[in-house]
Design a protein around this motif. Structure first.
Motif, PDB file in Angstrom:
ATOM      1  N   THR A 178      35.532  36.798  30.998  1.00 47.12           N
ATOM      2  CA  THR A 178      35.914  37.674  32.106  1.00 47.12           C
ATOM      3  C   THR A 178      34.909  37.631  33.254  1.00 47.12           C
ATOM      4  O   THR A 178      35.296  37.484  34.414  1.00 47.12           O
ATOM      5  N   LYS A 179      33.641  37.748  32.966  1.00 53.32           N
ATOM      6  CA  LYS A 179      32.634  37.786  34.036  1.00 53.32           C
ATOM      7  C   LYS A 179      32.609  36.503  34.853  1.00 53.32           C
ATOM      8  O   LYS A 179      32.420  36.527  36.063  1.00 53.32           O
ATOM      9  N   GLU A 180      32.794  35.375  34.195  1.00 55.44           N
ATOM     10  CA  GLU A 180      32.663  34.094  34.897  1.00 55.44           C
ATOM     11  C   GLU A 180      33.940  33.661  35.611  1.00 55.44           C
ATOM     12  O   GLU A 180      33.882  33.110  36.695  1.00 55.44           O
ATOM     13  N   TYR A 181      35.101  33.909  35.018  1.00 55.12           N
ATOM     14  CA  TYR A 181      36.338  33.351  35.557  1.00 55.12           C
ATOM     15  C   TYR A 181      37.348  34.379  36.047  1.00 55.12           C
ATOM     16  O   TYR A 181      38.223  34.039  36.835  1.00 55.12           O
ATOM     17  N   LEU A 182      37.295  35.611  35.600  1.00 54.51           N
ATOM     18  CA  LEU A 182      38.309  36.588  35.971  1.00 54.51           C
ATOM     19  C   LEU A 182      37.748  37.667  36.891  1.00 54.51           C
ATOM     20  O   LEU A 182      38.118  38.824  36.823  1.00 54.51           O
ATOM     21  N   TRP A 183      36.883  37.286  37.795  1.00 52.85           N
ATOM     22  CA  TRP A 183      36.300  38.237  38.719  1.00 52.85           C
ATOM     23  C   TRP A 183      37.177  38.364  39.956  1.00 52.85           C
ATOM     24  O   TRP A 183      37.959  37.486  40.291  1.00 52.85           O
ATOM     25  N   LYS A 184      37.050  39.482  40.632  1.00 50.46           N
ATOM     26  CA  LYS A 184      37.794  39.709  41.860  1.00 50.46           C
ATOM     27  C   LYS A 184      37.020  39.050  43.003  1.00 50.46           C
ATOM     28  O   LYS A 184      35.849  39.370  43.231  1.00 50.46           O
ATOM     29  N   PRO A 185      37.651  38.136  43.748  1.00 53.65           N
ATOM     30  CA  PRO A 185      36.931  37.430  44.809  1.00 53.65           C
ATOM     31  C   PRO A 185      36.568  38.344  45.976  1.00 53.65           C
ATOM     32  O   PRO A 185      37.318  39.254  46.331  1.00 53.65           O
ATOM     33  N   THR A 186      35.412  38.074  46.556  1.00 49.75           N
ATOM     34  CA  THR A 186      34.967  38.814  47.733  1.00 49.75           C
ATOM     35  C   THR A 186      35.567  38.173  48.982  1.00 49.75           C
ATOM     36  O   THR A 186      36.215  37.126  48.911  1.00 49.75           O
ATOM     37  N   THR A 187      35.323  38.778  50.121  1.00 48.59           N
ATOM     38  CA  THR A 187      35.816  38.226  51.391  1.00 48.59           C
ATOM     39  C   THR A 187      35.219  36.850  51.649  1.00 48.59           C
ATOM     40  O   THR A 187      35.914  35.935  52.098  1.00 48.59           O
ATOM     41  N   MET A 188      33.938  36.694  51.334  1.00 50.83           N
ATOM     42  CA  MET A 188      33.290  35.385  51.512  1.00 50.83           C
ATOM     43  C   MET A 188      33.910  34.335  50.594  1.00 50.83           C
ATOM     44  O   MET A 188      34.096  33.187  50.992  1.00 50.83           O
ATOM     45  N   ASP A 189      34.216  34.723  49.356  1.00 50.65           N
ATOM     46  CA  ASP A 189      34.861  33.803  48.420  1.00 50.65           C
ATOM     47  C   ASP A 189      36.217  33.354  48.953  1.00 50.65           C
ATOM     48  O   ASP A 189      36.551  32.168  48.912  1.00 50.65           O
ATOM     49  N   LEU A 190      37.004  34.304  49.448  1.00 50.18           N
ATOM     50  CA  LEU A 190      38.325  33.973  49.976  1.00 50.18           C
ATOM     51  C   LEU A 190      38.236  33.038  51.175  1.00 50.18           C
ATOM     52  O   LEU A 190      39.020  32.090  51.303  1.00 50.18           O
ATOM     53  N   GLN A 191      37.282  33.282  52.044  1.00 50.35           N
ATOM     54  CA  GLN A 191      37.096  32.394  53.207  1.00 50.35           C
ATOM     55  C   GLN A 191      36.718  30.989  52.749  1.00 50.35           C
ATOM     56  O   GLN A 191      37.207  29.995  53.288  1.00 50.35           O
ATOM     57  N   ARG A 192      35.851  30.889  51.754  1.00 48.91           N
ATOM     58  CA  ARG A 192      35.451  29.582  51.226  1.00 48.91           C
ATOM     59  C   ARG A 192      36.639  28.874  50.581  1.00 48.91           C
ATOM     60  O   ARG A 192      36.855  27.679  50.788  1.00 48.91           O
ATOM     61  N   PHE A 193      37.456  29.606  49.813  1.00 49.24           N
ATOM     62  CA  PHE A 193      38.640  29.019  49.186  1.00 49.24           C
ATOM     63  C   PHE A 193      39.628  28.511  50.233  1.00 49.24           C
ATOM     64  O   PHE A 193      40.201  27.432  50.102  1.00 49.24           O
ATOM     65  N   MET A 194      39.826  29.312  51.281  1.00 48.81           N
ATOM     66  CA  MET A 194      40.759  28.917  52.345  1.00 48.81           C
ATOM     67  C   MET A 194      40.264  27.662  53.064  1.00 48.81           C
ATOM     68  O   MET A 194      41.036  26.750  53.356  1.00 48.81           O
ATOM     69  N   LYS A 195      38.966  27.602  53.337  1.00 48.42           N
ATOM     70  CA  LYS A 195      38.392  26.444  54.023  1.00 48.42           C
ATOM     71  C   LYS A 195      38.532  25.193  53.156  1.00 48.42           C
ATOM     72  O   LYS A 195      38.957  24.143  53.635  1.00 48.42           O
ATOM     73  N   ASN A 196      38.197  25.291  51.878  1.00 50.30           N
ATOM     74  CA  ASN A 196      38.329  24.153  50.972  1.00 50.30           C
ATOM     75  C   ASN A 196      39.788  23.734  50.815  1.00 50.30           C
ATOM     76  O   ASN A 196      40.097  22.545  50.735  1.00 50.30           O
ATOM     77  N   GLY A 197      40.682  24.702  50.783  1.00 43.37           N
ATOM     78  CA  GLY A 197      42.105  24.397  50.672  1.00 43.37           C
ATOM     79  C   GLY A 197      42.631  23.658  51.890  1.00 43.37           C
ATOM     80  O   GLY A 197      43.401  22.699  51.778  1.00 43.37           O
ATOM     81  N   GLU A 198      42.222  24.080  53.076  1.00 42.87           N
ATOM     82  CA  GLU A 198      42.657  23.403  54.299  1.00 42.87           C
ATOM     83  C   GLU A 198      42.102  21.985  54.376  1.00 42.87           C
ATOM     84  O   GLU A 198      42.793  21.074  54.829  1.00 42.87           O
ATOM     85  N   LEU A 199      40.862  21.790  53.936  1.00 37.42           N
ATOM     86  CA  LEU A 199      40.272  20.448  53.941  1.00 37.42           C
ATOM     87  C   LEU A 199      41.030  19.509  53.007  1.00 37.42           C
ATOM     88  O   LEU A 199      41.119  18.312  53.253  1.00 37.42           O
ATOM     89  N   ARG A 200      41.600  20.046  51.950  1.00 39.20           N
ATOM     90  CA  ARG A 200      42.326  19.231  50.974  1.00 39.20           C
ATOM     91  C   ARG A 200      43.833  19.188  51.230  1.00 39.20           C
ATOM     92  O   ARG A 200      44.588  18.616  50.466  1.00 39.20           O
TER      93      ARG A 200
END
Length: 103
Positions: A50-72
């Motif tokens: 739970t701690k490693e994989y089922l955490w609630k993403p922060t705003t910074m995490d979401l921005q990083r995910f969106m950026k990586n997703g757009e690059l791919r």
């Protein structure tokens, strides 16, 4: 019972989507024991990861995910796991619209 029997019965139920009644003869365990093993197995997995994989993403995490997703080439990937709109190279034409939500 051996721990291997408990884990084996739990994994059979999870992997194959079977009922405890279908696993009891193979595992040589009772139905209630199999269900108890499944609950304990799932609780152990949840507490371990739970701690490693089922955490609630922060705003910074979401921005990083969106950026990586757009690059791919996967823009707007947050909140949408459905990949049926992707083009597949070797996708059979007969199945082309089989899994789409037609409105």
């Amino acid at each position: 019972l051996l721990p291997e029997q408990n884990i084996n019965a739990s994994l059979q139920m999870l992997v194959y989507g079977t009922f405890a009644d279908q696993v009891d003869e193979i595992a040589r365990m009772g139905k209630t024991t199999i269900l108890e093993s499944l609950i304990r197995f799932c609780s152990a997995i949840k507490s371990t990861y739970t701690k490693e994989y089922l955490w609630k993403p922060t705003t910074m995490d979401l921005q990083r995910f969106m950026k990586n997703g757009e690059l791919r080439g996967f823009s707007g990937m947050i909140g949408n796991i459905d990949g049926m709109h992707w083009t597949r190279k070797n996708y059979p034409n007969a199945w082309q619209r089989a899994y789409r939500d037609i409105k």
